[in-house]
Enzyme design. Structure first.
Site, PDB file in Angstrom:
ATOM      1  N   GLU A 250       1.017  -1.142  -0.022  1.00  0.00           N
ATOM      2  CA  GLU A 250       0.108  -0.162   0.115  1.00  0.00           C
ATOM      3  C   GLU A 250       0.875   1.351  -0.208  1.00  0.00           C
ATOM      4  O   GLU A 250       0.556   2.174  -0.739  1.00  0.00           O
ATOM      5  CB  GLU A 250      -0.961   0.084   1.211  1.00  0.00           C
TER       6      GLU A 250
ATOM      7  N   CYS B 138      -0.473   0.127   7.569  1.00  0.00           N
ATOM      8  CA  CYS B 138      -0.842   0.603   6.237  1.00  0.00           C
ATOM      9  C   CYS B 138      -2.314   1.280   6.521  1.00  0.00           C
ATOM     10  O   CYS B 138      -2.271   2.201   5.606  1.00  0.00           O
ATOM     11  CB  CYS B 138      -0.997  -0.422   5.360  1.00  0.00           C
TER      12      CYS B 138
ATOM     13  N   GLY C 174      12.699 -35.962  -4.970  1.00  0.00           N
ATOM     14  CA  GLY C 174      12.517 -37.131  -5.604  1.00  0.00           C
ATOM     15  C   GLY C 174      11.268 -37.832  -5.287  1.00  0.00           C
ATOM     16  O   GLY C 174      10.443 -37.461  -4.354  1.00  0.00           O
TER      17      GLY C 174
HETATM   18  C1  AOF Z   1      -0.216  -5.108   4.058  1.00  0.00           C
HETATM   19  N1  AOF Z   1       0.422  -5.022   3.040  1.00  0.00           N
HETATM   20  O1  AOF Z   1       2.071  -5.674   1.554  1.00  0.00           O
HETATM   21  C2  AOF Z   1       1.751  -6.956   3.667  1.00  0.00           C
HETATM   22  C3  AOF Z   1       1.190  -7.179   4.779  1.00  0.00           C
HETATM   23  O2  AOF Z   1       6.328  -7.932  10.068  1.00  0.00           O
HETATM   24  P1  AOF Z   1       5.556  -6.741   9.392  1.00  0.00           P
HETATM   25  O3  AOF Z   1       5.531  -5.720  10.217  1.00  0.00           O
HETATM   26  O4  AOF Z   1       5.957  -6.278   7.961  1.00  0.00           O
HETATM   27  O5  AOF Z   1       4.083  -7.339   9.230  1.00  0.00           O
HETATM   28  C4  AOF Z   1       3.851  -8.482   8.464  1.00  0.00           C
HETATM   29  C5  AOF Z   1       2.355  -8.762   8.410  1.00  0.00           C
HETATM   30  O6  AOF Z   1       1.935  -7.677   7.575  1.00  0.00           O
HETATM   31  C6  AOF Z   1       2.095 -10.157   7.803  1.00  0.00           C
HETATM   32  O7  AOF Z   1       2.115 -11.327   8.634  1.00  0.00           O
HETATM   33  C7  AOF Z   1       0.619  -9.511   7.333  1.00  0.00           C
HETATM   34  O8  AOF Z   1      -0.272  -9.729   7.970  1.00  0.00           O
HETATM   35  C8  AOF Z   1       0.944  -8.408   6.824  1.00  0.00           C
HETATM   36  N2  AOF Z   1       1.374  -8.102   5.595  1.00  0.00           N
HETATM   37  N3  AOF Z   1      -0.008  -6.211   4.902  1.00  0.00           N
HETATM   38  O9  AOF Z   1      -0.952  -4.425   4.573  1.00  0.00           O
HETATM   39  C9  AOF Z   1       1.523  -5.944   2.446  1.00  0.00           C
HETATM   40  N4  AOF Z   1       3.007  -7.671   2.945  1.00  0.00           N
HETATM   41 ZN    ZN Z   2       0.803  -3.103   5.898  1.00  0.00          ZN
END
Ligand code: AOF
Ligand code: ZN
Length: 375
Positions: A61, A93, A308
């Site tokens: 985001e 986000c 395998g």
């Molecule tokens: C989003 N957008 O592109 C992703 C999300 O370790 P952090 O703080 O980066 O948080 C990881 C968590 O954030 C992950 O387990 C999932 O819940 C969320 N990932 N969220 O809004 C993203 N990759």
């Molecule tokens: Zn996020």
């Protein structure tokens, strides 16, 4: 002129395609895609695009919002996973979306991460943002099924890759390694590697082939996954290619809890990570569920098994095969050998009502067929 719901679906499709760029490269995080847009007379006008960056941050985001800049005010954000609500390396986000002045969020699915789990959508709504959830939810769940399986079951999604001769053998029993498939199929296998977080083999493969298990496609060399060796008795040689390159491409050896500690030191010195899990039933091999759990605990969401037929069948027997990529070469072995498809994998292919298949597609002189289990 397209309707609002059509625009939601069209922009979500774009976001899903962006998300796929991150597969294999974002663990422990999911691979998310996001699009900032406004409705136009000829369909949506795209103002910003983003996807989860290598290692999982920045999230999708903020990347899309930064690209849109001031144009994000009053715009819509379509995103393949609920925007996060927790404080990680940066703020959530959901806050960034509110601050950017986004008026509407179209979200595919809720985030199963217990730190989020609906709270992202709640925060957005509490700030007066119009939130629609569930657009192309099935597709989004499918794309991030590795992340979801890890969150819900504590194990990664497993893809098995098998190559077989035209008469169904993975090789001669005990014989030297056969080159079954051609260069086009090999290239696609390397692409598959890039889209997984880890590659898994048994120690037998390491001892027989001394493989590298890296992604060697031009431009994608940096996308090599973690190499995981199932090695109950710690027989991986410190002189193996995997151990010798462990500082460039991570190598994890999963050993039995009672494997001799003396064999560990040279591997640790080479930079190999050694994990211990219980042995399997009757003391045979490793407890595969525990081994997958250990890999997931380290953050891996997608595993490609290139170990395998024996390992593939053992994984199928414990219900842990989520997808099978089956490559059939042009030549028969012409004598008895090691069958590529064992009994448990045969049940997965032929008798599991949740398994969907593609038609076999020619690739060079080979045929490539994919099977995937919808849970
Ligand atoms: C989003 N957008 O592109 C992703 C999300 O370790 P952090 O703080 O980066 O948080 C990881 C968590 O954030 C992950 O387990 C999932 O819940 C969320 N990932 N969220 O809004 C993203 N990759
Ligand atoms: Zn996020």
């Amino acid at each position: 002129m397209s309707g609002a719901a059509d625009d939601d679906v069209a922009t979500m499709r774009i976001a899903l395609a962006l998300a796929r760029r991150g597969l294999g490269n974002t663990w422990p995080n999911p691979a998310v895609g996001a699009v900032v847009w406004k409705p136009g007379s000829q369909g949506p006008i795209i103002l910003g695009r983003g996807w989860t960056q290598p290692g999982g941050r920045p999230h999708a985001e903020p990347v899309a919002l930064a690209q849109a800049g001031a144009a994000a005010r009053g715009a819509t954000l379509s995103v393949t996973l609920e925007p996060c609500s927790h404080f990680g390396k940066t703020g959530p986000c959901s806050h960034a979306i509110i601050e950017a002045g986004i008026a509407r969020v179209v979200s595919a699915i809720e985030d199963p991460d217990p730190r989020v789990n609906g709270r992202g959508h709640i925060i957005l709504r509490a700030h007066g943002i119009d939130v629609t959830v569930g657009v192309l939810g099935r597709e989004a769940r499918w794309g991030n099924r590795g992340f979801i399986k890890r969150m819900v079951e504590g194990r990664p999604m497993v893809t098995v890759k098998l190559a077989q001769t035209a008469d169904g053998f993975a090789g001669a029993t005990g014989g030297p390694r056969l080159m079954i498939t051609g260069p086009d199929a090999q290239a696609r296998v390397h692409m598959l590697r890039a889209q997984h977080d880890a590659i898994m083999v048994g120690v037998g493969t390491v001892l027989a082939d001394d493989p590298q298990l890296t992604c060697r496609l031009p431009g994608l060399e940096a996308r090599s996954p973690v190499r995981v060796v199932l090695d109950s008795d710690l027989r991986t040689p410190a002189a193996s290619l995997l151990a010798r390159t462990a500082r460039e491409v991570p190598t994890w050896v999963i050993a039995a809890a009672d494997a001799p500690a003396g064999r560990e030191a040279s591997l640790l010195a080479a930079g190999v990570v050694v994990e211990r899990v219980p042995r399997g039933p009757a003391g045979q091999g490793l407890d595969l569920l525990a081994a997958l759990g250990a890999v997931a605990a380290r953050g891996v969401t997608r595993v490609l098994c290139e170990g395998g037929p024996t390992l593939a069948d053992a994984l199928a027997a414990v219900g842990q095969v989520d997808a099978l990529e089956l490559i059939t070469g042009p030549e028969p072995l012409g004598r008895p050998g090691l069958p590529a498809i064992g009994p448990a994998l045969a049940r997965f292919i032929d008798h599991d009502p949740h398994v969907e298949r593609t038609h076999p597609v020619p690739l060079g002189r080979d045929l490539w067929q994919s099977f995937a289990r919808r849970r």
